[in-house]
Motif scaffolding. Structure first.
Motif, short mmCIF file in Angstrom:
data_model
loop_
_atom_site.label_atom_id
_atom_site.label_comp_id
_atom_site.label_asym_id
_atom_site.label_seq_id
_atom_site.Cartn_x
_atom_site.Cartn_y
_atom_site.Cartn_z
N LYS A 334 -30.55 -1.26 -64.60
CA LYS A 334 -31.97 -0.63 -64.25
C LYS A 334 -32.93 -1.53 -64.66
N GLY A 335 -34.27 -1.30 -64.04
CA GLY A 335 -35.30 -2.34 -64.25
C GLY A 335 -36.00 -2.91 -63.09
N THR A 336 -36.80 -3.92 -62.99
CA THR A 336 -37.38 -4.52 -62.00
C THR A 336 -36.82 -5.74 -61.64
N TYR A 337 -36.59 -5.86 -60.45
CA TYR A 337 -36.01 -7.24 -59.72
C TYR A 337 -37.12 -7.94 -58.89
N LYS A 338 -37.33 -8.91 -58.97
CA LYS A 338 -37.95 -9.77 -58.13
C LYS A 338 -37.32 -10.46 -56.87
N VAL A 339 -37.74 -10.15 -55.63
CA VAL A 339 -37.25 -10.52 -54.61
C VAL A 339 -38.02 -11.54 -53.98
N THR A 340 -37.54 -12.89 -53.74
CA THR A 340 -38.44 -13.95 -53.02
C THR A 340 -37.89 -14.43 -51.94
N TYR A 341 -38.70 -14.46 -50.84
CA TYR A 341 -38.44 -14.88 -49.54
C TYR A 341 -39.00 -16.17 -49.13
N THR A 342 -38.31 -17.18 -48.74
CA THR A 342 -38.96 -18.23 -48.45
C THR A 342 -38.38 -18.91 -46.96
N VAL A 343 -39.31 -19.42 -46.09
CA VAL A 343 -38.78 -19.97 -44.89
C VAL A 343 -39.65 -21.15 -44.45
N LYS A 344 -39.09 -21.97 -43.90
CA LYS A 344 -39.50 -23.51 -43.62
C LYS A 344 -39.68 -23.64 -42.21
N GLY A 345 -40.86 -24.03 -41.43
CA GLY A 345 -40.85 -24.38 -39.98
C GLY A 345 -40.54 -25.80 -39.63
N LYS A 346 -40.45 -26.03 -38.45
CA LYS A 346 -40.14 -27.27 -38.01
C LYS A 346 -41.07 -28.51 -38.39
N ASN A 347 -42.32 -27.96 -38.62
CA ASN A 347 -43.51 -28.80 -39.25
C ASN A 347 -43.72 -28.87 -40.68
N ASN A 348 -42.33 -28.47 -41.18
CA ASN A 348 -42.22 -28.65 -42.78
C ASN A 348 -43.02 -27.84 -43.61
N LYS A 349 -43.77 -27.12 -42.97
CA LYS A 349 -44.70 -26.00 -43.80
C LYS A 349 -43.73 -24.94 -44.24
N SER A 350 -43.99 -24.52 -45.37
CA SER A 350 -43.12 -23.46 -45.97
C SER A 350 -44.27 -22.23 -46.19
N THR A 351 -43.41 -21.07 -46.56
CA THR A 351 -44.08 -19.84 -46.75
C THR A 351 -43.06 -19.12 -47.65
N SER A 352 -43.61 -18.48 -48.56
CA SER A 352 -43.15 -17.88 -49.79
C SER A 352 -43.71 -16.55 -49.92
N ARG A 353 -42.85 -15.50 -50.00
CA ARG A 353 -43.52 -14.07 -50.38
C ARG A 353 -42.73 -13.37 -51.24
N SER A 354 -43.01 -12.79 -52.27
CA SER A 354 -42.16 -12.18 -53.28
C SER A 354 -42.68 -10.52 -53.42
N VAL A 355 -41.49 -9.79 -53.73
CA VAL A 355 -41.63 -8.21 -53.76
C VAL A 355 -40.93 -7.78 -54.97
N VAL A 359 -35.36 -0.49 -59.80
CA VAL A 359 -33.94 0.26 -59.76
C VAL A 359 -34.03 1.36 -60.81
N LYS A 360 -33.41 2.51 -60.41
CA LYS A 360 -33.26 3.82 -61.17
C LYS A 360 -32.00 4.56 -60.89
N SER A 361 -31.76 5.15 -61.96
CA SER A 361 -30.29 6.05 -61.70
C SER A 361 -30.69 7.10 -60.62
N HIS A 362 -29.55 6.78 -59.67
CA HIS A 362 -29.69 8.19 -58.70
C HIS A 362 -28.56 9.35 -59.08
N LYS A 363 -27.71 9.20 -60.10
CA LYS A 363 -26.74 10.13 -60.55
C LYS A 363 -27.07 11.60 -60.21
N VAL A 364 -26.12 12.30 -59.89
CA VAL A 364 -26.30 13.77 -59.60
C VAL A 364 -26.22 14.31 -61.16
N LYS A 365 -26.73 15.41 -61.45
CA LYS A 365 -26.60 16.01 -62.67
C LYS A 365 -25.52 17.30 -62.41
#
Length: 491
Positions: A334-355, A359-365
């Motif tokens: 459980k808890g918060t996960y940091k997901v980071t996406y990174t991509v580089k173009g042919k011009n060697n310029k990069s972009t990163s974005r994090s979200v 995560v929570k329990s989805h168990k039935v009762k």
């Protein structure tokens, strides 16, 4: 006497010839002077030359409010002439006393490189002390073309009185204090050898940006002035929707008559960072689920090139890296996960974005009626009877028989203790599964003991038993067979 007569005759003939010559020269001069007339419009600062009554040439000029009006005739000319204030002018044609046509003034007599730039740059305005200042080329034209006796008319008028438009003027913007008059036709004039200048302000153009070639360069004339774009010819285009190098040819002729032709290369480039789309925060991710965090993620360059396959992802939980092979992530805690996406173009310029993924329990009762039940041997047993309810983690009621399975068997024909394990989950999703156990105790069925029936007749006196001698039997104790059976027979 004859000698005196001959001398007198010769003298008379000589006088006649001289007078004749003078008359002929006077007629020729008057005829030549009559070919051109000059009009100076003080209202527009424009001088117009007429030939045989027809306007043939216009000149920009700088007279002043002190310039006299009226009709005048050129009486004399000076190649160089001293002016008021210890300065000099060239190509001077007198109009009247103290008033001349002349060039812009110079600091040194006969030195053409000492012209006052500040005086030159106000051409077309009222600037003189009464004279009519002209560009060097125009002062020279009058000096050369208009003989002594040429008629001059000076008046106050407006544009309607000028049959020809006043010419444009090219000031000097090179920062000099003194210089040559750019219009001086002298072969030694350095401006005759100068050409307009082209400076490339920007040789690289961003992909997709709307530009015109003339917006990327600065073109100045020989005197350092910006040239109007309308006077510049451009051959070639820049396609900013396609990367590459483009050639553009510029051709210009400035007001001094100097020409420039130059070809410039421009390069369309992509200097922007790529873009990433589809990355979003997720507030409710199921504990224990496996999620492809690359699903829905797209990336592209500014040129539109697809870079989705180049996207890399890293996942961290509480600062520790979590496996994300090919984007698949198992959310084990459980808890918060940091997901980071990174991509580089042919011009060697990069972009990163994090979200963030929360995560929570989805168990039935899963709720049972009891944790342990006791049943009697031989009775019936319904497995689902002891499941009280099943709900999702959000509280939605689920069908017990659809959501719940069980393992373990209860044999009601045999006494004993049995364990039944119930498992409930939502729509087959294992990470929602919840288990509970039920202990079933099966007790023996109690035996029923029947009492002997009472006799219906009056019992008779039993016969006295026959005395039997005691015998010792093998392995016995001397007890009777009836005694060993555990029951007593009555007679």
């Amino acid at each position: 006497m004859k000698k005196i007569i001959k001398r007198a005759t010769a003298l008379i003939l000589a006088v006649i010839m001289i007078v004749s010559c003078i008359s002929i020269n006077k007629v020729e001069t008057v005829q030549a002077a009559g070919k051109y007339t000059i009009k100076v419009n003080l209202g527009t600062n424009c001088t117009t030359i007429y030939k045989n009554g027809k306007a043939v040439k216009a000149m920009i000029c700088s007279p002043s409010s002190e310039t006299p009006t009226g009709t005048f005739y050129i009486p004399v000319k000076y190649r160089w002439h001293e002016m008021i204030g210890n300065c000099y002018a060239q190509y001077c044609s007198r109009i009247t006393t103290g008033i001349l046509f002349h060039s812009v003034w110079y600091y040194k007599n006969g030195d053409k490189s000492t012209m006052s730039v500040s005086a030159y740059n106000v051409m077309g305005n009222k600037a003189s002390h009464g004279c009519v200042r002209l560009l060097c080329k125009d002062a020279k034209w009058i000096y050369d073309k208009c003989p002594i006796g040429t008629k001059i008319t000076i008046f106050w008028g407006n544009k309607k009185d000028d049959p020809l438009p006043r010419p444009s003027f090219t000031p000097i913007r090179n920062g000099k204090f003194t210089d040559w008059d750019p219009t001086d036709p002298d072969p030694k004039n350095p401006y005759r050898k100068k050409v307009p200048t082209l400076t490339v302000d920007q040789s690289s153009v961003e992909y997709g940006k709307k530009v015109k070639p003339l917006d990327l360069v600065t073109i100045k004339d020989s005197a350092g002035n910006d040239i109007q774009k309308s006077k510049i010819k451009v051959k070639g285009k820049i396609n900013t929707k396609k990367l590459g190098t483009y050639k553009v040819k510029f051709t210009v002729k400035d007001s001094l008559g100097n020409r420039l032709t130059k070809t410039v290369k421009f390069k369309v480039v992509d200097t922007k960072s790529p873009s990433i789309k589809g990355a979003k925060n997720k507030k409710d991710v199921a504990l224990g689920s496996r999620v492809n965090v690359l699903s829905g993620i797209k990336a592209k360059s500014a040129t539109g090139a697809n870079l989705t396959s180049k996207v890399k992802v890293t996942v961290k939980h509480k600062g520790k890296k979590v496996s994300a092979k090919k984007g698949m992530v198992f959310f084990a805690k459980k808890g918060t996960y940091k997901v980071t996406y990174t991509v580089k173009g042919k011009n060697n310029k990069s972009t990163s974005r994090s979200v963030k993924y929360r995560v929570k329990s989805h168990k039935v009762k899963l709720t049972l009626t009891n944790a342990k039940v006791t049943l009697t041997q031989g009775s019936s047993f319904d497995y689902y009877k002891y499941v009280k309810s099943v709900t999702t983690y959000q509280g939605k009621q689920l069908s017990i028989r659809s959501a719940v399975t069980y393992t373990g068997k209860v044999d009601m024909s045999k006494p004993g203790e049995y364990v039944v394990t119930y498992k409930a989950q939502y729509k087959g999703q294992t990470y929602t599964a919840e288990t509970k156990t039920l202990t079933v105790v099966v007790t023996p069925k109690q035996a029923v003991i029947q009492k002997p029936e009472e006799p219906t007749t009056t019992p008779t006196t039993p016969e006295q038993p026959t005395t039997v001698p005691e015998e010792t039997t093998a392995g016995g104790t001397g007890e009777s067979a009836n005694e060993t059976s555990g029951w007593t027979d009555f007679h």
